[in-house]
Design a protein around this motif. Sequence first.
Motif, PDB file in Angstrom:
ATOM      1  N   THR A   1      -6.018  -3.713  -2.933  1.00 38.19           N
ATOM      2  CA  THR A   1      -5.913  -2.535  -3.614  1.00 38.19           C
ATOM      3  C   THR A   1      -4.436  -2.298  -4.126  1.00 38.19           C
ATOM      4  O   THR A   1      -3.638  -3.070  -3.972  1.00 38.19           O
ATOM      5  N   PRO A   2      -4.547  -1.693  -5.160  1.00 35.43           N
ATOM      6  CA  PRO A   2      -3.240  -1.606  -6.133  1.00 35.43           C
ATOM      7  C   PRO A   2      -2.205  -0.938  -5.028  1.00 35.43           C
ATOM      8  O   PRO A   2      -1.112  -1.212  -5.297  1.00 35.43           O
ATOM      9  N   ASP A   3      -2.587   0.110  -4.189  1.00 37.75           N
ATOM     10  CA  ASP A   3      -1.549   0.614  -3.150  1.00 37.75           C
ATOM     11  C   ASP A   3      -1.229  -0.498  -2.294  1.00 37.75           C
ATOM     12  O   ASP A   3       0.245  -0.670  -1.963  1.00 37.75           O
TER      13      ASP A   3
ATOM     14  N   LEU B   1      -0.782  -3.530  -3.013  1.00 32.06           N
ATOM     15  CA  LEU B   1       0.065  -4.383  -3.778  1.00 32.06           C
ATOM     16  C   LEU B   1       1.581  -3.932  -3.853  1.00 32.06           C
ATOM     17  O   LEU B   1       2.166  -4.363  -3.841  1.00 32.06           O
ATOM     18  N   ARG B   2       1.344  -2.646  -4.121  1.00 37.97           N
ATOM     19  CA  ARG B   2       2.720  -1.795  -4.056  1.00 37.97           C
ATOM     20  C   ARG B   2       3.346  -1.841  -2.978  1.00 37.97           C
ATOM     21  O   ARG B   2       4.717  -2.028  -2.823  1.00 37.97           O
ATOM     22  N   ARG B   3       2.893  -1.937  -1.544  1.00 39.72           N
ATOM     23  CA  ARG B   3       3.434  -1.880  -0.516  1.00 39.72           C
ATOM     24  C   ARG B   3       3.860  -3.320   0.122  1.00 39.72           C
ATOM     25  O   ARG B   3       4.400  -3.530   1.062  1.00 39.72           O
ATOM     26  N   GLY B   4       3.295  -4.387  -0.726  1.00 37.57           N
ATOM     27  CA  GLY B   4       3.786  -5.791  -0.418  1.00 37.57           C
ATOM     28  C   GLY B   4       2.924  -6.158   0.832  1.00 37.57           C
ATOM     29  O   GLY B   4       3.544  -7.140   1.666  1.00 37.57           O
TER      30      GLY B   4
ATOM     31  N   ASP C   1      -6.978  -1.762   2.666  1.00 42.70           N
ATOM     32  CA  ASP C   1      -5.907  -2.483   1.931  1.00 42.70           C
ATOM     33  C   ASP C   1      -6.483  -3.475   0.984  1.00 42.70           C
ATOM     34  O   ASP C   1      -6.103  -4.021   0.177  1.00 42.70           O
TER      35      ASP C   1
END
Length: 215
Positions: free
Chosen positions: A141-143, A145-148, A159
């Motif tokens: 999910t985009p979230d 990806l942002r959190r690595g 996720d």
Amino acid sequence: MTSDHAARVRGEAIPRERVAAFLSGGSASPSRGAGNCATSPNGAARADRQRQRWATQVVITDELARQACAQRSLAPPDVVLPMRQLTVPEPDVATLGSIIAAALTHSPAARALLTDLEREQDIPESAVRDYYDRNRDRYLTPDALRRGIDPYDEPAPTDIHPYRHVRHGIESELRQAAAHRAFFTWLDEARAEVEYAEGYEHPGDPTHQDHEHHH
């Protein structure tokens, strides 16, 4: 074979003018794989001959596709290889090779045949699920990806996009890839019946003097 013909496709003559018209119509130049020559006079002449051979392959692919469409009772394309300026997408060149990418861009018959081949592909549910399981990095999910988040280190269910949400897209991708493979196989078999005039051979044919083929 008479000097007026670039090739014969199952007895059907392909006039040299048709190849020349395709080149002069502003089609995308063949990229790597159709010959890479120096800028010397000899190199430039060799490059021109290789471009001619490349264009011959695009025209022949169009003619073979038109015949295949007729055999499959598909609606016949109303034009023969459009000569207007069309840009061949670079990703298609990288994936398909410059000849097939150009043929699919310029030839309605080639596109119609590919579409028909795509309809014939049967993609098992197991293949779709296997692709999803082996490529989890594509479905974060985009979230996440942002959190690595590491997709292969037991990420939380939230996720990764659920299988049911991405299944259709995966199936479509696999069907398209299978159709491309079927198109390659069809073209390899169909081209075996083509007779070429001197100077119009396949650019990768090692028997002519200008042979220089790259992948």
